[in-house]
Design an enzyme around this catalytic site. Structure first.
Site, PDB file in Angstrom:
ATOM      1  N   HIS A 178       3.828  -2.252   3.187  1.00 53.55           N
ATOM      2  CA  HIS A 178       3.768  -0.884   2.842  1.00 53.55           C
ATOM      3  C   HIS A 178       4.837  -0.139   2.090  1.00 53.55           C
ATOM      4  O   HIS A 178       6.143  -0.753   2.555  1.00 53.55           O
ATOM      5  CB  HIS A 178       3.207  -0.111   4.144  1.00 53.55           C
ATOM      6  CG  HIS A 178       1.896  -0.392   4.796  1.00 53.55           C
ATOM      7  ND1 HIS A 178       1.803  -1.601   5.502  1.00 53.55           N
ATOM      8  CD2 HIS A 178       0.948   0.258   4.617  1.00 53.55           C
ATOM      9  CE1 HIS A 178       0.634  -1.827   5.846  1.00 53.55           C
ATOM     10  NE2 HIS A 178      -0.106  -0.736   5.288  1.00 53.55           N
ATOM     11  N   HIS A 182      -7.717   9.209   2.537  1.00 54.49           N
ATOM     12  CA  HIS A 182      -7.463   8.175   3.336  1.00 54.49           C
ATOM     13  C   HIS A 182      -8.292   8.238   4.607  1.00 54.49           C
ATOM     14  O   HIS A 182      -7.684   8.463   5.914  1.00 54.49           O
ATOM     15  CB  HIS A 182      -5.973   8.246   3.814  1.00 54.49           C
ATOM     16  CG  HIS A 182      -5.394   6.755   4.125  1.00 54.49           C
ATOM     17  ND1 HIS A 182      -5.271   6.444   5.357  1.00 54.49           N
ATOM     18  CD2 HIS A 182      -4.637   5.909   3.481  1.00 54.49           C
ATOM     19  CE1 HIS A 182      -5.014   5.201   5.382  1.00 54.49           C
ATOM     20  NE2 HIS A 182      -4.387   4.725   4.114  1.00 54.49           N
ATOM     21  N   ASP A 186       0.822  -1.160   0.060  1.00 56.08           N
ATOM     22  CA  ASP A 186       0.136   0.108  -0.165  1.00 56.08           C
ATOM     23  C   ASP A 186       0.793   1.219   0.110  1.00 56.08           C
ATOM     24  O   ASP A 186       2.072   1.299   0.722  1.00 56.08           O
ATOM     25  CB  ASP A 186      -0.840   0.164   1.203  1.00 56.08           C
ATOM     26  CG  ASP A 186      -1.930  -1.098   1.301  1.00 56.08           C
ATOM     27  OD1 ASP A 186      -1.890  -1.899   0.293  1.00 56.08           O
ATOM     28  OD2 ASP A 186      -2.606  -1.053   2.368  1.00 56.08           O
TER      29      ASP A 186
END
Length: 267
Positions: A208, A118, A62
């Protein structure tokens, strides 16, 4: 005749621990009951892993901010000759870092959506959810020349409305079975140990490439080497899904709950 029962300190501690764990689980389920719904076969569901006997595994990354971590991670993947992985990109980040998006695409990696803002989509109205997904869709399509059809929602947050709207827009919602906890910067070896100890055939691994995750690029080579040693083949999420239809399955709440309990226990 009198009977006496002797309880050892260890047994008492074990009993108290089990009771505490049960209460914690009940509390987690109550607080997150909107996300721990067993969906009917007709309803869309999130995909946490794919049932398969083949030793296939999907590394997923991500990215929502920063420019210091993505390129080192891409370099590790290149050096280790891992040519299949999936990146979930937020659209504001993608707009400000088009060169990195191009590098990800040029390397042949799969690109999915990480939404627009987000925020937790379960807190938004239906129209706001739709707007967030479609805005990200337009940005990523323009930048990559290909329409994404996988989405990992910000913070992994969703409810039945979010799943339905994402499905209506042609998306599969992708979660994970193995959380590396790299986002907590728990130490390189701890990240490696978590992934290796939890990995299983059909697994989706959460990693991530945002700047806040400072140890992922150091842990990644060790993860790749050890998984290969165990006979795993790296695939994209789409390739993993193609192994077995995950449609009509219930949401894998057990994985989410286990991770929550482990985090609460400091594992």
């Amino acid at each position: 005749m009198n009977s006496f029962y002797v309880f050892s300190g260890k047994k008492i501690k074990r009993f108290l621990f089990i009771c505490a764990a049960a209460l914690l689980a009940a509390g987690v389920i109550y607080v997150e009951r909107g996300n721990i719904t067993v969906f009917s076969e007709a309803a869309p569901s999130a995909i946490y892993s794919v049932p398969t006997e083949k030793k296939l595994i999907a590394l997923t990354f991500d990215i929502s901010w920063g420019d210091k971590r993505a390129e080192p991670i891409l370099k590790v993947l290149e050096d280790k000759k891992v040519d299949k992985a999936t990146f979930f990109l937020s659209s504001p980040w993608s707009k400000t870092h088009p060169e990195i998006v191009t590098s990800i695409k040029a390397s042949g990696y799969e690109i999915g959506s990480h939404g627009h803002k987000h925020v937790n989509y379960s807190t938004l109205s239906n129209e706001e959810i739709r707007s967030q997904i479609t805005t990200a869709h337009s940005v990523l399509t323009d930048l990559t020349g290909k329409e994404p059809n996988l989405i990992r929602l910000p913070n992994g947050d969703f409810d039945k409305r979010v799943l339905q709207i994402a499905s209506d827009l042609g998306y599969k919602v992708i979660q994970w079975d193995t959380d590396s906890l790299d986002w907590k910067n728990i130490g390189v070896q701890n990240i490696v140990n978590r992934v290796i100890s939890k990995a299983h055939p059909g697994d989706i691994v959460l990693l991530h490439a945002s700047d806040s995750c400072k140890q992922t690029h150091e842990a990644l080579p060790l993860i790749i080497d050890e998984l290969r040693k165990q006979g795993y083949e790296f695939v994209t999420v789409s390739e993993l899904i193609s192994q077995s239809s995950a449609e009509g399955k219930e949401v894998r709440d057990s994985a989410w709950l286990n991770n929550s309990l482990e985090d609460a226990a400091g594992l």
